[in-house]
Design an enzyme around this catalytic site. Structure first.
Site, PDB file in Angstrom:
ATOM      1  N   HIS A 256      68.605  -6.505  23.160  1.00 20.44           N
ATOM      2  CA  HIS A 256      67.559  -6.658  22.142  1.00 20.44           C
ATOM      3  C   HIS A 256      66.674  -5.416  22.077  1.00 20.44           C
ATOM      4  O   HIS A 256      66.492  -4.819  21.008  1.00 20.44           O
ATOM      5  CB  HIS A 256      66.719  -7.900  22.480  1.00 20.44           C
ATOM      6  N   GLU A 257      66.139  -5.014  23.218  1.00 19.85           N
ATOM      7  CA  GLU A 257      65.239  -3.851  23.220  1.00 19.85           C
ATOM      8  C   GLU A 257      65.991  -2.583  22.810  1.00 19.85           C
ATOM      9  O   GLU A 257      65.427  -1.713  22.149  1.00 19.85           O
ATOM     10  CB  GLU A 257      64.578  -3.674  24.594  1.00 19.85           C
TER      11      GLU A 257
ATOM     12  N   HIS B 165      65.924  -2.250  19.144  1.00 16.10           N
ATOM     13  CA  HIS B 165      64.676  -1.617  18.690  1.00 16.10           C
ATOM     14  C   HIS B 165      64.735  -0.099  18.922  1.00 16.10           C
ATOM     15  O   HIS B 165      64.338   0.698  18.063  1.00 16.10           O
ATOM     16  CB  HIS B 165      63.479  -2.169  19.478  1.00 16.10           C
TER      17      HIS B 165
ATOM     18  N   GLU C  38      62.627  -6.188  13.950  1.00 17.24           N
ATOM     19  CA  GLU C  38      63.230  -7.339  14.613  1.00 17.24           C
ATOM     20  C   GLU C  38      64.650  -7.593  14.069  1.00 17.24           C
ATOM     21  O   GLU C  38      65.504  -8.103  14.787  1.00 17.24           O
ATOM     22  CB  GLU C  38      62.324  -8.567  14.435  1.00 17.24           C
TER      23      GLU C  38
HETATM   24 CO    CO Z   1      61.788  -7.659  19.462  1.00 21.23          CO
END
Ligand code: CO
Length: 500
Positions: A264-265, A268, A294
């Site tokens: 997830h990170e 980003h 997101e």
């Molecule tokens: Co996030």
């Protein structure tokens, strides 16, 4: 015009440098800073923030914007210069229209509010937090009034986190989505539950770390311009396009936590590492919005990272790291386990199928509070009855109900919808990506992500904050943010996992 534009850029570059220095101090605070150093760090951050604010809100910036606006009107509206002036104007107005007294009062109330919220949460006592939340809601209403006229009183709040987005738009999107999500969860609940107990054994932290590094290296995370550290809450931060860092929290007794939060990170981080260098040190160097950001993290975490082809590639490797724990667990069982759906009370622990309902509940309550149709004192009751209606579970206390999130105590009223918008955008992009790269599942099965990353770089990352999220999604997919692809994705996936 070049002259004035360069003068503006010089100031914006300095502001960006100050903000980058603050971000670096913030990163240190959450990773390596000694526990007793918080006060000094707070002073340093306040000073840097103040200098950046004074520079950015100076009359000189106002004059340069006024001079440049008629001139950039002659340019291609999508040019870097035209977009830079437009985005800077938006930020400038936001930063100069709000009276200093309001800013000071808001900072005071939210600082105390956050402290009281933490105590109220431990004590499981909403009444203690109630007067502070009332004050915060009142201040956010005053904030909205500064930006009148508006279509809806919630619009200026939403705009702080999702520029350009209107309350009517999110209401329409979530109004379509909610009944379908509720129905899907009911269909899942009627089926036998999948087993994920094998994920909850003991998994050595160093091996989790090493596996994660292999995964995100293949995804394309650039270690020459980034690094990974540990922190209590995982986050991504950057000090320019060429220094984008992620952090991870490892749970020794639940292996999927670190895997998916690392992916997830990294989603980003890939966004920030992919911004065009021509936009460096300006307000355009960063993601388009929280929702757009997101969408990138969720795309990698869920559409890619929780997909079957992804684990066809990576599962044998994970089994090599953990032969004792996973050696006898089949790929199919593992895939079902990481995609288990379980309506629960806590948002941050929610799975893909239930997550958006947690968000919709918060958004609806926020709007009602700001409109004045719901009183803060009635909030816990409203929260609990909606939890039952949407998710079929009722909080046993305020701690696992209305007091669970930090956002409201910090004054972040208007933030929540960005999480759900990110989910919706991720699936909408995914349909388009799969049209453009028809053999994408085969590539993922081979652990090849370069075509996917190239697509994201070209269509999204390189543009930085030039376009608002609705605009960008429309440019890419031909339509504005639409919940239909996300529902198609969820239904297709979970009907297979749960067999209905
Ligand atoms: Co996030």
């Amino acid at each position: 015009m070049e002259d004035k534009l360069n003068q503006l850029k010089t100031i914006l570059n300095e502001v960006a440098d100050l903000n980058a220095a603050s971000a670096l101090l913030g990163w240190d605070q959450q990773t390596y800073m000694p526990a007793g150093s918080a006060e000094g760090r707070g002073n340093q951050l306040a000073t840097l923030g103040q200098i950046a604010h004074i520079k950015f809100t100076s009359d000189e910036v106002g004059r340069l914007l006024e001079d440049l606006e008629p001139q950039v009107a002659q340019l291609d509206p999508d040019s870097d210069a035209a977009r830079l002036v437009k985005v800077t104007r938006r930020e400038y107005d936001k930063n100069t229209k709000v009276p200093t007294e309001w800013v000071a009062e808001f900072a005071r109330v939210t600082t105390v509010g956050q402290q009281v919220w933490q105590e109220a949460r431990i004590e499981n006592n909403f009444a203690r937090f109630q007067p502070y939340l009332e004050k915060i809601i009142d201040l956010r209403r005053q904030y909205a009034a500064i930006f009148a006229p508006y279509d809806h009183v919630y619009d200026p709040l939403l705009d702080d986190f999702e520029p350009g987005m209107k309350t009517a738009e999110v209401k329409e999107i979530f109004g379509k989505l909610r009944p379908q999500q509720v129905e899907l969860i009911k269909a899942i609940a009627d089926r036998p539950q999948v087993d994920d107990s094998f994920l909850r054994q003991t998994f050595a932290e160093q091996k989790q770390w090493d596996f994660g590094v292999e995964v995100i290296t293949k995804m394309g995370y650039d270690w020459q311009h980034g690094r990974q550290d540990r922190s209590a809450h995982p986050f991504t931060t950057n000090f320019g396009i060429d220094d984008v860092r992620i952090t991870t929290k490892f749970l020794p007794d639940f292996v999927s936590s670190a895997i998916f939060s690392t992916v997830h990170e990294t989603g980003h981080a890939l966004y920030e590492q992919g911004v065009d260098h021509a936009l460096e040190r300006t307000p355009l160097a960063g993601g388009a919005s929280l929702g757009m950001h997101e969408s990138q993290s969720r795309l990698w975490e869920n559409l890619v990272g929780r997909s079957y082809p992804f684990w066809q590639h990576f599962y044998p490797r994970l089994q090599e790291f953990f032969p004792g724990q996973l050696g006898n667990v089949s790929l199919d069982a593992f895939y079902k386990g990481i995609n288990k759906v379980q309506p629960s009370l806590i948002r941050i622990e929610a799975d893909e199928a239930t997550y958006n309902l947690h968000i919709m509940l918060r958004l609806e309550l926020e709007i009602a509070l700001i409109e004045g149709s719901l009183q803060v004192k009635d909030l816990p009751q409203a929260w609990n009855s909606r939890m039952q209606e949407y998710l079929g579970v009722t909080p046993t206390n305020d701690k696992n109900g209305v007091l669970q999130d930090i956002h409201w105590s910090g004054g972040m009223v208007g933030y929540f919808s960005t999480y759900a918008l990110g989910n919706l955008i991720s699936a909408q992009l995914w349909e388009r990506i799969n049209q453009d790269i028809p053999d994408l599942p085969d590539q993922i099965r081979k652990g090849e992500f370069s075509a996917l990353l190239g697509w994201l770089r070209n269509n999204i990352h390189r543009h930085g904050a030039k376009y608002e999220s609705q605009e960008l999604v429309k440019r890419i997919t031909g339509s504005k943010i639409d919940p239909a692809p996300y529902m198609r994705y969820l239904t297709d996936k979970f009907s297979k996992v749960y067999g209905f």
